[in-house]
Scaffold this motif. Sequence first.
Motif, PDB file in Angstrom:
ATOM      1  N   ARG A   1       0.839  -1.205   0.000  1.00 21.78           N
ATOM      2  CA  ARG A   1       0.000   0.000   0.000  1.00 21.78           C
ATOM      3  C   ARG A   1       0.875   1.256   0.000  1.00 21.78           C
ATOM      4  O   ARG A   1       0.578   2.231  -0.699  1.00 21.78           O
ATOM      5  CB  ARG A   1      -0.917  -0.027   1.216  1.00 21.78           C
TER       6      ARG A   1
ATOM      7  N   LEU B   1      -5.066   0.947  -7.117  1.00 20.53           N
ATOM      8  CA  LEU B   1      -5.936   1.360  -6.006  1.00 20.53           C
ATOM      9  C   LEU B   1      -7.035   0.352  -5.681  1.00 20.53           C
ATOM     10  O   LEU B   1      -7.239   0.015  -4.504  1.00 20.53           O
ATOM     11  CB  LEU B   1      -6.554   2.728  -6.316  1.00 20.53           C
ATOM     12  N   PRO B   2      -7.789  -0.156  -6.675  1.00 21.48           N
ATOM     13  CA  PRO B   2      -8.887  -1.073  -6.329  1.00 21.48           C
ATOM     14  C   PRO B   2      -8.434  -2.375  -5.688  1.00 21.48           C
ATOM     15  O   PRO B   2      -9.237  -3.073  -5.059  1.00 21.48           O
ATOM     16  CB  PRO B   2      -9.567  -1.336  -7.686  1.00 21.48           C
ATOM     17  N   SER B   3      -7.148  -2.721  -5.817  1.00 21.28           N
ATOM     18  CA  SER B   3      -6.662  -3.981  -5.250  1.00 21.28           C
ATOM     19  C   SER B   3      -6.318  -3.862  -3.764  1.00 21.28           C
ATOM     20  O   SER B   3      -6.052  -4.874  -3.112  1.00 21.28           O
ATOM     21  CB  SER B   3      -5.418  -4.455  -6.010  1.00 21.28           C
TER      22      SER B   3
ATOM     23  N   ASP C   1     -13.325   2.861  -8.931  1.00 18.04           N
ATOM     24  CA  ASP C   1     -13.346   1.413  -8.715  1.00 18.04           C
ATOM     25  C   ASP C   1     -12.984   1.039  -7.287  1.00 18.04           C
ATOM     26  O   ASP C   1     -13.348  -0.039  -6.807  1.00 18.04           O
ATOM     27  CB  ASP C   1     -12.401   0.723  -9.697  1.00 18.04           C
ATOM     28  N   ALA C   2     -12.271   1.939  -6.592  1.00 13.02           N
ATOM     29  CA  ALA C   2     -11.954   1.700  -5.183  1.00 13.02           C
ATOM     30  C   ALA C   2     -13.033   2.258  -4.251  1.00 13.02           C
ATOM     31  O   ALA C   2     -12.902   2.143  -3.030  1.00 13.02           O
ATOM     32  CB  ALA C   2     -10.606   2.326  -4.839  1.00 13.02           C
TER      33      ALA C   2
ATOM     34  N   LEU D   1      -9.790  -0.115   1.370  1.00 12.25           N
ATOM     35  CA  LEU D   1      -9.188   1.206   1.219  1.00 12.25           C
ATOM     36  C   LEU D   1     -10.170   2.320   1.572  1.00 12.25           C
ATOM     37  O   LEU D   1      -9.802   3.287   2.257  1.00 12.25           O
ATOM     38  CB  LEU D   1      -8.670   1.389  -0.210  1.00 12.25           C
TER      39      LEU D   1
END
Length: 426
Positions: free
Chosen positions: A172, A194-196, A235-236, A200
């Motif tokens: 991260r 970011l989405p992974s 997407d996050a 978050l």
Amino acid sequence: MDAAGVAGQPLTRAVLATLLLAVGSVALAATERLPALAQQMARARLVVEGTVAGVETYDAGRLALARVTVGRTVKGTADGEVTVLERRDLPSAPELLKPGDTVLLFATPAPRLSSTAALLPAGAHLEPVGGRNGVVVGPPADVREATDILQRLAAASATPEPDAAKRAAAQRAVVFDEIAARHARLVADGATALPSLADLAATLSPVERGRLEAALARTDLPSWVRVTLVHGIGDAHLTALVPALRAIPSPDGALQEVVWATLRQLGSPATPEEIAKALGSDDPSTRSAAVRALAATNAPDAAERIGKVAEHDPNADVRVAATEALGSPTLPGGMAMLEHLFTVGDWPLRQAAGRGINAIGGRPAQEAYGRLAYSDRPEAQPYAVTLLMLTGIDHDDPLMVRIRTSHPDPSVRDIAANGLPVQTEH
């Protein structure tokens, strides 16, 4: 080809499809897709930071060999200097490696081809992995920063952290260091990741939020990088970034459209005031984005407002974009406006109206084509019947029966009865 050509000459199936599917130039520009830097590093045999000492060209400029003086090695081994093969088959493509450039190079051995062996000096040459994607070039400080991050990724890969929580925290940290980096490739790489990142949205820290806001505010980044960043935020599910998305500076049409789509994704769609302002923009791409955003509101007056743009905007691409935007089954009055534009518009607008009707689809589309077969523009009638037949309607459907038995134009009746002559394609 105009509408009269539909009934006036034999057509192949491919041409019939083109009549329906031909599109204007208003679609969103495709955003550049680059390999993630960690994946790029995994594909490479050698990853180095260095300076291009010189470039020699061969075969009338179609091949170039760059001598890169190695500064730091991230992966593999290199002795002082490497030679990198660049293929310049397209004269329009800018030079990839130029003397004096500071580069981060992802390379693999160049294949030994008989077609190039006689043209190049003897020796083992390299070539960038993935062509142009295998080189990160920029100011020395930016490339050094990128190399620092790659070295962290390489170290983490060579000696994995056994503790899952610590490993996730380190990953991260790299993502947000990339987003805060100066080089556009790093920002895009972090945005894509970011989405992974787990949880978050719930755990976003003030420092991380500040880095994202600062990146969104940058106008020095290429549009495709800014688009990638906005997609990553959406997407996050980072609702905390909604104010920064609304305030994004100097967006072009493609970026503005992605921002509005992301705001809808995050539950905060564009306001009527924002859309109205964009409809008055001097930039045609922004006006095109605005009509699509207006259609997405499903407001009771949206179809009428979009229809005015479709008829009267001075830019042909915007008129086509507005017409296509009406092709939503949830937009009140969209079908009626499409039928109107099909009748009054020129050929590109009629094609766009056909695509819009086709997008709504189903029986409503068939009934619309059935009505348009009797429009007061005789040149539009054969095209309407053609599109009706391409919906897969049954030959004995009442709409078809009516056209082939009662239409006042015998050529239209013949199309409905026998179809269009279809040439054999060779």
